[in-house]
Scaffold this active site. Sequence first.
Site, PDB file in Angstrom:
ATOM      1  N   CYS A 138       0.843  -1.207   0.000  1.00 30.62           N
ATOM      2  CA  CYS A 138       0.000   0.000   0.000  1.00 30.62           C
ATOM      3  C   CYS A 138       0.879   1.259   0.000  1.00 30.62           C
ATOM      4  CB  CYS A 138      -0.916  -0.030   1.225  1.00 30.62           C
ATOM      5  SG  CYS A 138      -1.836   1.489   1.497  1.00 30.62           S
ATOM      6  N   CYS A 197      -0.077   3.978   2.509  1.00 34.77           N
ATOM      7  CA  CYS A 197       0.304   3.564   3.865  1.00 34.77           C
ATOM      8  C   CYS A 197       1.747   3.967   4.163  1.00 34.77           C
ATOM      9  CB  CYS A 197       0.162   2.049   4.040  1.00 34.77           C
ATOM     10  SG  CYS A 197      -1.521   1.418   3.865  1.00 34.77           S
TER      11      CYS A 197
END
Length: 322
Positions: A79, A82
């Site tokens: 991700c 993230c």
Amino acid sequence: MQPRNMSMSGVVDLAAVKAAQEAKAKAEQARADSARRGGAGAISPADLVVDVNEADFETEVLQRSAEVPVVIDFWAEWCQPCKQLSPVLERLAVEYDGRFLLAKIDVDANQMLMQQFGVQGIPAVFAVVAGQALPLFQGAADERQIRETLDQLIQVAEQRFGLTGLTVDPDAQPGAAPAEEPEGPYDALLEAAVRALDEGDLGGAVQAYKNVLADDPANTEAKLGLGQAELLQRVQGMDPQKVRKDAAEKQGDVDAQIAAADLDLVGGHVEDALGRLIETVARTAGDDRDAARRRLLELFEVVGAEDPRVVAARRALARALF
């Protein structure tokens, strides 16, 4: 299915009242014990950020949330957003100096936790306070928004549950176990009271808390526990439909209004409960007014003296009385 002992809705039901009072009492007791030990048990800044999995979620998140707000960062290696958000959260955890803990959960390795929290996409950030979970934000967020959210979380944790954070010592060794707390003189009685509550023995819980207060009238945990146990005992066996019908039809019946206020509170309608009794105080006199006022003060203790709703209700009570 939600994580154990959590309420995503934040409603003040019977379980939430119990959890809140226990958490607040434990936090106040922990601060007192730490003061007696001269600040022993401080943690390292490195311990403010922890990786959590399904096996240690109970101890690292649920149990710690009775001491300090725990912010959960759901992330994954693949991700990209993230990878931008996580370093900001980690830096802020250290900067906030123990006002919250950051728990990082890899969703690929902990699918069950992801499902339990209802995470639809990542990054996703939640918090757990006194065993109760609440969503903070999902997706990208700038640092200003993150700080505002954290400030609000910390304020709620302190006002509602008395959680003022952990002591951080830059010289503490990472991963060092906190100093073991000495057993208090009333721990066995308090544990018996909590056990009685869990088993539905409200009379036993009330008596156990009273036994502690007979020797130690200032014991915070016993006072909070007694107020909660007595509230639950009062509503036990009530017919909610009849109680609410009586309160609606008998506006001048103080006992009917008091009973309805108790039901309001355990049902999560805090403002309704406090407002009902303030209105009763305003339109009564003598013994009736005093009875409504006393019950109102008892409910203040159950909700928490620092709760903004109680602070507002105290001002309204003063206007009603004077």
